[in-house]
Write a protein that holds these residues in place. Structure first.
Motif, PDB file in Angstrom:
ATOM      1  N   THR A 155       0.818  -1.205   0.000  1.00 45.14           N
ATOM      2  CA  THR A 155       0.000   0.000   0.000  1.00 45.14           C
ATOM      3  C   THR A 155       0.856   1.260   0.000  1.00 45.14           C
ATOM      4  O   THR A 155       1.592   1.513   0.959  1.00 45.14           O
ATOM      5  N   ASP A 156       0.786   2.015  -1.068  1.00 45.77           N
ATOM      6  CA  ASP A 156       1.439   3.332  -1.164  1.00 45.77           C
ATOM      7  C   ASP A 156       2.869   3.314  -0.624  1.00 45.77           C
ATOM      8  O   ASP A 156       3.284   4.218   0.101  1.00 45.77           O
ATOM      9  N   ARG A 157       3.626   2.296  -1.010  1.00 48.41           N
ATOM     10  CA  ARG A 157       4.987   2.175  -0.488  1.00 48.41           C
ATOM     11  C   ARG A 157       5.923   3.239  -1.048  1.00 48.41           C
ATOM     12  O   ARG A 157       7.066   3.353  -0.603  1.00 48.41           O
ATOM     13  N   PHE A 178       5.632   5.204   4.572  1.00 51.54           N
ATOM     14  CA  PHE A 178       5.424   3.759   4.487  1.00 51.54           C
ATOM     15  C   PHE A 178       6.670   2.991   4.053  1.00 51.54           C
ATOM     16  O   PHE A 178       6.592   1.804   3.753  1.00 51.54           O
ATOM     17  N   ASN A 191      10.172   1.088   4.729  1.00 52.37           N
ATOM     18  CA  ASN A 191      10.702   0.335   5.868  1.00 52.37           C
ATOM     19  C   ASN A 191      11.847   1.082   6.539  1.00 52.37           C
ATOM     20  O   ASN A 191      12.675   1.706   5.856  1.00 52.37           O
ATOM     21  N   ASN A 246       7.483  -1.670   9.162  1.00 49.78           N
ATOM     22  CA  ASN A 246       7.141  -0.249   9.180  1.00 49.78           C
ATOM     23  C   ASN A 246       6.053  -0.009  10.231  1.00 49.78           C
ATOM     24  O   ASN A 246       4.996  -0.644  10.189  1.00 49.78           O
ATOM     25  N   HIS A 275       3.909   2.351  10.716  1.00 45.06           N
ATOM     26  CA  HIS A 275       2.639   2.883  10.232  1.00 45.06           C
ATOM     27  C   HIS A 275       1.839   1.812   9.484  1.00 45.06           C
ATOM     28  O   HIS A 275       0.608   1.728   9.634  1.00 45.06           O
ATOM     29  N   LEU A 276       2.522   0.999   8.688  1.00 47.99           N
ATOM     30  CA  LEU A 276       1.838  -0.126   8.045  1.00 47.99           C
ATOM     31  C   LEU A 276       1.338  -1.112   9.097  1.00 47.99           C
ATOM     32  O   LEU A 276       0.263  -1.705   8.956  1.00 47.99           O
ATOM     33  N   THR A 305      -7.487  -1.050   1.689  1.00 47.64           N
ATOM     34  CA  THR A 305      -6.227  -0.402   2.063  1.00 47.64           C
ATOM     35  C   THR A 305      -6.053   0.919   1.321  1.00 47.64           C
ATOM     36  O   THR A 305      -5.433   1.851   1.840  1.00 47.64           O
ATOM     37  N   SER A 339      -5.496   4.323   3.650  1.00 48.81           N
ATOM     38  CA  SER A 339      -4.154   4.910   3.599  1.00 48.81           C
ATOM     39  C   SER A 339      -4.165   6.436   3.722  1.00 48.81           C
ATOM     40  O   SER A 339      -3.452   6.988   4.564  1.00 48.81           O
ATOM     41  N   GLN A 354      -2.439   9.905  11.457  1.00 44.44           N
ATOM     42  CA  GLN A 354      -1.322   9.221  12.120  1.00 44.44           C
ATOM     43  C   GLN A 354      -1.661   8.921  13.579  1.00 44.44           C
ATOM     44  O   GLN A 354      -0.847   9.102  14.493  1.00 44.44           O
TER      45      GLN A 354
END
Length: 765
Positions: A471-473, A478, A480, A520, A522-523, A547, A551, A558
């Protein structure tokens, strides 16, 4: 030293010395004084007083305070003013912020200036009372620059002149600029006190420069004010900030190379057949395709569709299951939804033009700049309660969107997490209750080992983790974190893993081979939210594509709890897109088809020749509200506009119609086959001009509404004539029918369709 203000005192925010009133042409009559901004107890930005106080009316101690504020370093002073503004009006103030920043120093406390407009050459008015300020720069023949202040009741206050050659702060600023060999500001203009004053004023309220007269600044203008101060045809872009962006010449869209494979199709949105193994899924797919009508089989055999279908299962299922029905229903309803030329001509005569876009309409619907922090704060009183109507706020959001700085607060209102009529204190209480409710809901699956061991749970978890990992990497949030070996047993948030016992520790598995290893933070939070949503909405479960909806919410908030409840509210209207039988998507595709017939009959006829009236290319766009067709910031802008339901709760269909309308000429002139239309529409991804499309969407809706009004009036006249002349009222062949789906587009009520109970043995998705 600091203390609380009394009712007769104010905090001096800004002071400019050696400003003058010139009551006569004689220099000896000039009145020197201070131009100031000050705020009283519990005052909002709109309550700030703009004042002129003659030097002769001030005590020795007051003069010292005024001069001290005047001589403070402007850059530092503006930063302090900004902090003070946030601490007084921000409804999301962090209680851990340095408390010393919120205290009012004794060195800034002065008696409240007189509110009398004209009393001994002094005046004082709240910013909410201002309408415009005309800025007159220093020039040959006019040695002193000046400002002309106009109030909302039409009164013109005394002209204030800036004697920069006498003002200590101005002379200091000039001296510093000369040392830097840079006497100009960012706009290339010479520094003078009036421009500095406007810069300070912009810290508190929304100011927009007129596109007619560049020297006039409008104070907190509404759309009507902007239209009165904006020409229909703007030739000079130099004096135009944001209001003209939406009517700039739009770059033509070139017809793409038909031989190119569309890159935007590489996305699986939805898995509608609940399966555990790929073998079972393929068996179901084969059954569907074998029983599909011949015409659909022919379409599905086209290489372009096969390419999408291989990676976009829900599209193949939709096409096989519904496309033929859509085509048949479209043909059946064609007489009902496509008007005769006679009524089209009548409508065009009444609307004044057969064109979609006219200069006057563009002027009325042009896009405004996004709402910034200063303007947003002006919507609320000192307790955080809205002082405008909800419709006024939604109109402003609809026509301009929001600055990213205030989305975290504004989205909670738009999504219904917070009620518009609450105070700041009440919203804080709501937030705490939301956190408690989320924690309790999450613990239901965290503490239930039996539930987590079921095949359904494992399947849902696998689906969620698979989609979360991709998702939106591309977004920094997002990506790592750099891998660092740690002996601790902490999760991505730095906390213990008690909340998710089924997630392996980082050291146990390599995340390249195990999608459960989400490093990550947030993920990881998004995964927790979606697993908890499974507990909240057991009938629906997780469906691919969710997702993409969660997102932007998470990136904005957040915060795990706020994101969850915002997602719950968003899914209230979006659940119909994900129901197992796809009836929600079918209804929307059919409605868009009927809307196309009604509004753009020539394009519909051409798409019919291209075997494209099922509008298959819009499936993905409608499913996740153009998430894959727009740039990230454009998605945020579009969604907040759609959440206003300003014209219709289904305005996304008019946005889709605007895409077709914008490309109508190219499609009709250049495209002849289904695969050509499909390629062209998919190739529009990330190339859409959102402001121009939003203008077109609004114009299309307004024209649609007026068309309905005209048709209703025509039907009413026919009914009256039949009664007067004794004509049979049982026949309706002369009346123009409007389907319930078309008429329903006028409603602002959210369309809700819930998933039914999950049949035993049926998996997720």
């Amino acid at each position: 030293m600091s203390r609380v203000l009394s009712q007769s005192e104010v905090e001096l925010l800004y002071a400019k010395s050696k400003t003058y009133l010139h009551p006569t042409s004689a220099k000896k009559d000039n009145v020197p004084g201070y131009l100031t901004l000050s705020r009283g107890k519990n005052g909002t930005n709109l309550d700030i007083l703009l004042s002129f106080t003659p030097e002769t009316q001030l005590s020795v101690e007051e003069v010292k305070i005024y001069n001290a504020v005047d001589l403070e370093d402007l850059a530092l002073d503006l930063e302090a003013i900004s902090l003070s503004s946030k601490n007084n009006t921000n409804t999301n103030t962090n209680t851990n912020t340095n408390s010393k920043d919120r205290k009012i120093s004794n060195t800034r406390i002065i008696p409240k200036p007189s509110v009398s407009l004209l009393s001994g050459y002094s005046f004082s008015v709240p910013l909410s009372y201002l309408y415009s300020i005309q800025v007159r720069k220093p020039s040959l023949g006019f040695w002193f620059g000046s400002i002309v202040i106009n109030t909302k009741d039409g009164e013109k206050l005394p002209i204030v002149f800036f004697h920069d050659d006498e003002s200590p702060s101005s002379k200091s600023r000039h001296k510093l600029s000369n040392k830097r060999f840079d006497p100009f500001d960012e706009s290339g203009n010479m520094y003078w006190g009036g421009q500095e004053f406007i810069e300070v004023l912009e810290k508190f309220i929304n100011i927009e420069k007129s596109t007619v007269t560049s020297s006039v600044y409008l104070i907190n203008p509404d759309s009507h004010d902007l239209r009165n101060f904006a020409p229909l045809n703007i030739k000079d872009n130099s004096n135009n900030n944001n209001n003209n962006d939406s009517i700039k010449k739009i770059e033509p869209i070139n017809v793409p190379d038909i031989g190119k494979l569309f890159a935007s199709a590489k996305w699986k949105v939805l898995e509608t057949v609940a399966t555990i193994s790929a073998k079972t899924k393929n068996q179901v797919m084969n059954i569907i395709e074998e029983n599909a009508p011949l015409t659909i089989k022919q379409i599905m055999n086209k290489p372009e569709v096969q390419r999408i279908g291989d990676e976009f299962d829900s599209a193949r299922i939709y096409l096989a299951k519904w496309a033929q029905q859509v085509k048949e229903e479209a043909e059946e309803s064609q007489r009902k939804n496509m008007l005769h030329n006679e009524i089209y001509n009548k409508i065009n005569r009444e609307l004044g033009s057969s064109e979609i876009l006219t200069n006057e309409e563009i002027s009325q619907t042009s896009r405004r700049h996004p709402i910034n922090k200063q303007e947003w704060d002006s919507f609320f009183d000192y307790s955080g309660r809205l002082i405008l109507t909800v419709d006024e706020v939604k109109s402003r959001i609809f026509h301009g969107g929001l600055d990213n700085e205030i989305r975290k607060e504004a989205w909670l209102f738009l999504l219904g997490v917070y009620d518009w009529n609450t105070s700041k204190e009440e919203r804080e209480a709501y937030k705490k209750s939301y956190e408690t409710a989320y924690d309790e809901l999450k613990l239901k699956w965290v503490n239930d080992e039996d539930k987590r061991s079921t095949e359904f749970w494992k399947d849902q978890k696998h689906r969620i983790e698979k989609d979360v990992n991709r998702t939106d990497r591309n977004l920094p949030i997002f990506k790592n974190p750099s891998r660092k070996h740690s002996g601790s047993n902490a999760n991505a948030n730095g906390n213990s893993r008690e909340s998710s016992p089924e997630t392996p520790d980082e050291d146990e598995l390599d995340d390249e081979f195990d999608i459960s290893n989400i490093r990550n933070p947030h993920l990881y939070n998004i995964r927790e939210i979606l697993l908890t949503y499974n507990e909240f909405n057991e009938n629906l479960g997780y469906v691919q594509g969710m997702t993409d909806l969660i997102s932007p919410l998470y990136v904005t908030f957040q915060d795990e709890s706020l994101t969850f409840w915002a997602f719950v509210k968003f899914m209230t209207r979006m659940e119909r897109n994900f129901v197992r039988d796809q009836s929600g998507m079918k209804i929307q595709m059919n409605t868009l088809n009927k809307l196309l017939q009604f509004m753009l009959p020539n394009l519909f006829k051409h798409l019919e020749k291209c075997e494209s009236i099922d509008l298959f290319f819009f499936f993905r766009m409608l499913l996740v509200w153009f998430k894959r067709e727009l740039e990230w910031d454009q998605v945020l802008q579009l969604w907040e506009i759609l959440w206003t339901d300003y014209y219709s709760s289904q305005f996304h269909l008019f946005f889709a119609l605007s895409v077709l309308s914008d490309n109508e000429r190219i499609i009709i002139q250049n495209l002849r086959k289904f695969d050509e239309v499909l390629k062209y529409m998919n190739d529009l991804s990330l190339k859409l001009h959102i402001d121009a499309l939003l203008i077109r969407s609004e114009l299309l809706f307004l024209k649609f509404k007026r068309m309905i009004d005209i048709i209703d009036r025509e039907n009413s006249l026919k009914s009256i004539n039949s009664e007067v002349y004794g004509t049979s009222t049982t026949t309706t062949k002369d009346e123009i029918e409007i389907s319930s789906e078309i008429r329903g587009l006028l409603s602002k009520e959210i369309v809700i369709q819930k998933e039914g109970p999950r049949p035993e043995g049926v998996g997720g998705g």
